[in-house]
Write a protein that holds these residues in place. Structure first.
Motif, short mmCIF file in Angstrom:
data_model
loop_
_atom_site.label_atom_id
_atom_site.label_comp_id
_atom_site.label_asym_id
_atom_site.label_seq_id
_atom_site.Cartn_x
_atom_site.Cartn_y
_atom_site.Cartn_z
N TYR A 36 2.24 -1.89 -9.44
CA TYR A 36 0.95 -2.50 -9.15
C TYR A 36 1.17 -3.84 -8.45
CZ TYR A 36 -3.77 -4.42 -10.06
OH TYR A 36 -5.02 -4.96 -9.95
N THR A 46 0.81 -1.21 0.00
CA THR A 46 0.00 0.00 0.00
C THR A 46 0.85 1.27 0.00
OG1 THR A 46 -0.16 -0.08 2.42
CG2 THR A 46 -1.91 -1.15 1.16
N LYS A 91 2.75 8.09 -3.34
CA LYS A 91 1.93 8.15 -2.14
C LYS A 91 2.35 9.36 -1.32
CE LYS A 91 0.38 5.68 1.98
NZ LYS A 91 0.44 4.43 2.77
N LYS A 127 -3.93 -5.63 -4.56
CA LYS A 127 -4.62 -4.68 -5.44
C LYS A 127 -4.28 -3.24 -5.07
CE LYS A 127 -6.80 -8.12 -7.39
NZ LYS A 127 -6.40 -8.60 -8.72
N SER A 128 -2.99 -2.96 -5.02
CA SER A 128 -2.56 -1.65 -4.58
C SER A 128 -1.17 -1.35 -5.16
CB SER A 128 -2.54 -1.60 -3.04
OG SER A 128 -2.33 -0.29 -2.60
N THR A 129 -0.45 -0.46 -4.53
CA THR A 129 0.82 0.17 -4.90
C THR A 129 0.54 1.32 -5.87
OG1 THR A 129 2.14 -1.83 -4.56
CG2 THR A 129 3.17 -0.04 -5.77
N TYR A 130 1.04 2.47 -5.51
CA TYR A 130 0.78 3.70 -6.24
C TYR A 130 2.08 4.20 -6.87
CZ TYR A 130 -2.77 3.08 -2.69
OH TYR A 130 -3.73 2.53 -1.86
#
Length: 259
Positions: free
Chosen positions: A174, A151, A185, A179-182
């Motif tokens: 990704y 996250t 952030k 279902k994450s990683t930006y």
């Protein structure tokens, strides 16, 4: 001889980690008096203040040039900050890169200066504390790809003020498991500017929380799996003149957003 004009240096004066090198024939009588053969190299130490770039990162091993991001950043932090030039190449990263206040990380160009996290859980970390915030960090002309930092982001800012992310290319950040990683952030920051970046096939371009005064302009965002921005409990967020392909613009909660 390498062309260092792109670093703001005369091609006949190469500055690497505090050393100027030049042909001895240009060094006049002082070289001859010290027994240096004409055509050899003479070395003259200069102060850090005399150099636009305080460190250079490049592939391979050359005298005076770093091939390790963290060592270059730690060195520039010890001398009080400044610009670090990252030569073109693909740098496969196997641990977090920690940034400090007053440091600029400047790539040669984002097409060829690639920070590849190689599907690992690593990222660029620029995090202070509530009482000791970090400040004045710039990320410019870099490609950042392949982060699976849960996250977090390929670049994660926390308690970090007056920062820029510009002219960068983000892709494939990704984590499919959570279902994450930006790409970026931003948490508990003030005055962050994000201009002229590209985000393609990542999970989400940027997530903001508890952040005030954020500007995003002229970013190209497409092929991402989530909304381009997710913003919570933030004020004075300005999102203008961005191009969105298949990504939705923004999801918000308790945020003051001008889009």
């Amino acid at each position: 001889m390498k062309d260092y004009s792109k670093l703001g240096l005369n091609n006949r004066l190469q500055s690497i980690r505090g050393i100027i090198s030049r042909p001895a024939s240009d060094a006049m009588d002082i070289d001859l008096q010290n027994g240096i053969t004409p055509g050899a190299i003479s070395y003259t130490a200069i102060g850090n203040a005399g150099r636009e770039y305080k460190a250079i990162i490049a592939m391979g091993a050359e005298p005076g040039i770093y091939n390790n991001f963290q060592k270059a950043i730690d060195y520039v932090n010890r001398i009080g900050g400044g610009k670090i030039f990252v030569n073109s190449g693909t740098y496969v990263i196997s641990s977090n890169i920690t940034m400090y206040s007053n440091i600029q990380l400047v790539g040669e160009d984002y097409s060829n200066t690639i920070i590849n996290f190689n599907a690992g859980t690593n990222q660029i970390v620029a995090k202070g504390l509530a009482g000791t915030r970090k400040r004045n960090m710039i990320f410019d002309n870099l490609q950042l790809k392949g982060s699976r930092a849960g996250t977090e982001g390929a670049i994660s800012l926390q308690y970090a003020d007056d920062c820029y992310v510009r002219n960068c290319y983000f892709t494939d950040n990704y984590d499919t498991v959570v279902k994450s990683t930006y790409d970026i952030k931003i948490d508990n920051c003030d005055r962050v500017r994000v201009f002229d970046n590209q985000s393609i096939n990542s999970f989400r371009f940027s997530v903001l929380s508890s952040t005030n005064y954020y500007w995003a302009e002229r970013n190209y965002i497409t092929g991402n799996y989530g909304d381009a921005w997710n913003i919570t409990t933030s004020n004075y967020v300005f999102i203008n003149n961005n191009f969105l392909g298949t990504s939705n613009l923004v999801s918000t909660e308790n945020a003051m957003v001008y889009a």
